[in-house]
Scaffold this motif. Sequence first.
Motif, PDB file in Angstrom:
ATOM      1  N   GLU A 315     -50.773  35.923  19.070  1.00  0.00           N
ATOM      2  CA  GLU A 315     -50.214  35.411  17.817  1.00  0.00           C
ATOM      3  C   GLU A 315     -50.275  36.386  16.649  1.00  0.00           C
ATOM      4  O   GLU A 315     -49.702  36.124  15.582  1.00  0.00           O
ATOM      5  CB  GLU A 315     -50.948  34.121  17.412  1.00  0.00           C
ATOM      6  N   GLY A 316     -50.998  37.491  16.810  1.00  0.00           N
ATOM      7  CA  GLY A 316     -51.122  38.435  15.712  1.00  0.00           C
ATOM      8  C   GLY A 316     -52.157  37.979  14.688  1.00  0.00           C
ATOM      9  O   GLY A 316     -52.818  36.948  14.844  1.00  0.00           O
ATOM     10  N   ALA A 317     -52.274  38.740  13.600  1.00  0.00           N
ATOM     11  CA  ALA A 317     -53.287  38.463  12.585  1.00  0.00           C
ATOM     12  C   ALA A 317     -53.114  37.085  11.955  1.00  0.00           C
ATOM     13  O   ALA A 317     -54.092  36.403  11.640  1.00  0.00           O
ATOM     14  CB  ALA A 317     -53.262  39.550  11.514  1.00  0.00           C
ATOM     15  N   LEU A 318     -51.860  36.662  11.784  1.00  0.00           N
ATOM     16  CA  LEU A 318     -51.622  35.357  11.159  1.00  0.00           C
ATOM     17  C   LEU A 318     -52.105  34.203  12.037  1.00  0.00           C
ATOM     18  O   LEU A 318     -52.326  33.091  11.550  1.00  0.00           O
ATOM     19  CB  LEU A 318     -50.139  35.184  10.838  1.00  0.00           C
ATOM     20  N   GLY A 319     -52.274  34.474  13.332  1.00  0.00           N
ATOM     21  CA  GLY A 319     -52.753  33.429  14.236  1.00  0.00           C
ATOM     22  C   GLY A 319     -54.152  32.954  13.887  1.00  0.00           C
ATOM     23  O   GLY A 319     -54.529  31.827  14.226  1.00  0.00           O
ATOM     24  N   PHE A 320     -54.916  33.796  13.217  1.00  0.00           N
ATOM     25  CA  PHE A 320     -56.276  33.411  12.835  1.00  0.00           C
ATOM     26  C   PHE A 320     -56.279  32.384  11.695  1.00  0.00           C
ATOM     27  O   PHE A 320     -57.341  31.840  11.368  1.00  0.00           O
ATOM     28  CB  PHE A 320     -57.086  34.641  12.426  1.00  0.00           C
ATOM     29  N   TYR A 321     -55.108  32.161  11.104  1.00  0.00           N
ATOM     30  CA  TYR A 321     -55.022  31.171  10.019  1.00  0.00           C
ATOM     31  C   TYR A 321     -54.164  29.971  10.416  1.00  0.00           C
ATOM     32  O   TYR A 321     -53.715  29.225   9.553  1.00  0.00           O
ATOM     33  CB  TYR A 321     -54.479  31.839   8.749  1.00  0.00           C
ATOM     34  N   ARG A 322     -53.967  29.798  11.734  1.00  0.00           N
ATOM     35  CA  ARG A 322     -53.221  28.625  12.201  1.00  0.00           C
ATOM     36  C   ARG A 322     -53.994  27.358  11.849  1.00  0.00           C
ATOM     37  O   ARG A 322     -55.180  27.246  12.134  1.00  0.00           O
ATOM     38  CB  ARG A 322     -52.991  28.703  13.704  1.00  0.00           C
ATOM     39  N   GLY A 323     -53.305  26.424  11.222  1.00  0.00           N
ATOM     40  CA  GLY A 323     -53.943  25.167  10.841  1.00  0.00           C
ATOM     41  C   GLY A 323     -54.637  25.196   9.494  1.00  0.00           C
ATOM     42  O   GLY A 323     -55.307  24.231   9.121  1.00  0.00           O
ATOM     43  N   ILE A 324     -54.461  26.282   8.750  1.00  0.00           N
ATOM     44  CA  ILE A 324     -55.175  26.361   7.480  1.00  0.00           C
ATOM     45  C   ILE A 324     -54.617  25.373   6.455  1.00  0.00           C
ATOM     46  O   ILE A 324     -55.325  24.946   5.541  1.00  0.00           O
ATOM     47  CB  ILE A 324     -55.144  27.798   6.906  1.00  0.00           C
ATOM     48  N   GLY A 325     -53.340  24.973   6.623  1.00  0.00           N
ATOM     49  CA  GLY A 325     -52.768  23.968   5.714  1.00  0.00           C
ATOM     50  C   GLY A 325     -53.511  22.645   5.814  1.00  0.00           C
ATOM     51  O   GLY A 325     -54.044  22.139   4.815  1.00  0.00           O
ATOM     52  N   PRO A 326     -53.587  22.040   7.021  1.00  0.00           N
ATOM     53  CA  PRO A 326     -54.389  20.823   7.172  1.00  0.00           C
ATOM     54  C   PRO A 326     -55.856  21.044   6.836  1.00  0.00           C
ATOM     55  O   PRO A 326     -56.543  20.120   6.397  1.00  0.00           O
ATOM     56  CB  PRO A 326     -54.215  20.475   8.652  1.00  0.00           C
ATOM     57  N   ASN A 327     -56.335  22.265   7.053  1.00  0.00           N
ATOM     58  CA  ASN A 327     -57.729  22.555   6.721  1.00  0.00           C
ATOM     59  C   ASN A 327     -57.982  22.409   5.225  1.00  0.00           C
ATOM     60  O   ASN A 327     -58.988  21.842   4.802  1.00  0.00           O
ATOM     61  CB  ASN A 327     -58.085  23.972   7.173  1.00  0.00           C
ATOM     62  N   PHE A 328     -57.057  22.905   4.413  1.00  0.00           N
ATOM     63  CA  PHE A 328     -57.181  22.726   2.972  1.00  0.00           C
ATOM     64  C   PHE A 328     -56.992  21.260   2.596  1.00  0.00           C
ATOM     65  O   PHE A 328     -57.678  20.742   1.715  1.00  0.00           O
ATOM     66  CB  PHE A 328     -56.155  23.581   2.232  1.00  0.00           C
ATOM     67  N   ALA A 329     -56.060  20.607   3.271  1.00  0.00           N
ATOM     68  CA  ALA A 329     -55.824  19.190   2.991  1.00  0.00           C
ATOM     69  C   ALA A 329     -57.050  18.365   3.315  1.00  0.00           C
ATOM     70  O   ALA A 329     -57.299  17.321   2.699  1.00  0.00           O
ATOM     71  CB  ALA A 329     -54.627  18.693   3.805  1.00  0.00           C
ATOM     72  N   LYS A 330     -57.847  18.840   4.275  1.00  0.00           N
ATOM     73  CA  LYS A 330     -59.088  18.154   4.631  1.00  0.00           C
ATOM     74  C   LYS A 330     -60.296  18.696   3.883  1.00  0.00           C
ATOM     75  O   LYS A 330     -61.077  17.960   3.288  1.00  0.00           O
ATOM     76  CB  LYS A 330     -59.320  18.296   6.137  1.00  0.00           C
TER      77      LYS A 330
END
Length: 355
Positions: A315-330
């Motif tokens: 997934e590349g470097a951005l793959g390490f931030y997959r799900g960060i949107g819901p993470n902030f929402a939570k």
Amino acid sequence: KEYGLSATKTKIKKVIKHFDKNRDGEVSFEEFQRITMLFPSMKVAEVLDIATDDFVFGYYGIPKSESSHKSSQANALNVFLSGGVAGLVSRTLTAPADRIKMMMQSGGKDAQLGRVIKEVYAEGGITAFWRGNGANVIKIIPESAAKFYCYEYLKKQIIADPSDVKIYERLLSGSLAGMMAQTAIYPMEVVKTRMAISPPGTYSSITGCFSKIIQNEGLGALYKGLGASNMGIIPYAGVDLAVYGTVKDRWIAQNPNKKPAWYETLAMGAFSSFCGQIVAYPLQLVRTKLQSSGLPGKPVFNGIGDCTAHVMKEEGALGFYRGIGPNFAKGIPAVAIGYVAYEKARDFFTNVLKI
């Protein structure tokens, strides 16, 4: 010293500033008289404490000092109860976002937000978004209580001058407290993750999940990802607590003799959580992938290095931030609500139950 009184230079400066109404750098007899006449029965030592009564170093300031009339055991009980209430309220309210985040973290490129939401809803409707929350609540109550109390205890051991706390002292105290609390409850963290992201029917209950993991994978499986977890919790907890404590101290310095309103405390908690998550999120993702390693449809990893290399390759470097949107929402509401819930619970246990 001759009269049995003690005060730091910082405390004395705050008292003088409070008394000095005309801001000439001196306290005249009239200024001193105007203040002390409001407290005719107050001892000089108590007058020195007035200006610092609301001074808090670190978050929540619990317990504030050893001069409390309560015993240390009573303070500890208040801290643990309040921390437990804060964890229970904040995690339950944000459980849906937490489950979506974990499913996106453990998945690959196909784990898109809309698709994950549809999959969860198809499992059992709205209530499916709370699957695994029971384990989360059981885990988070002792973890939250331990985190708050360990931080306060470590502050006393590490901080040289409570009236002048250094940023590195906050960071070290917060990091160690987070690591100690996370390590103590880590098997429950693995169970929570497994129950949240496994296919329906994989585990029948919390105890069933424990039993099945040990039977099929061994006791060591309950500690999968512990290294990544501690590596992530150290910067997260450290930055979170350091930022919150620094922001709150600055607010108090600009607003002497006041306490922040609930919405101001909420904003401080949200901002500190945001800063902590930005730093630690890649390690949180690696931890979740290691915890889910070997589940049906999930890849098997041989450690942090293997998992990191897999994410980077696929997934590349951005793959390490997959799900960060819901993470902030939570995460941001969870931590911020937790801060407010803690202070409300602490006041309740102190003033109503007299703990």
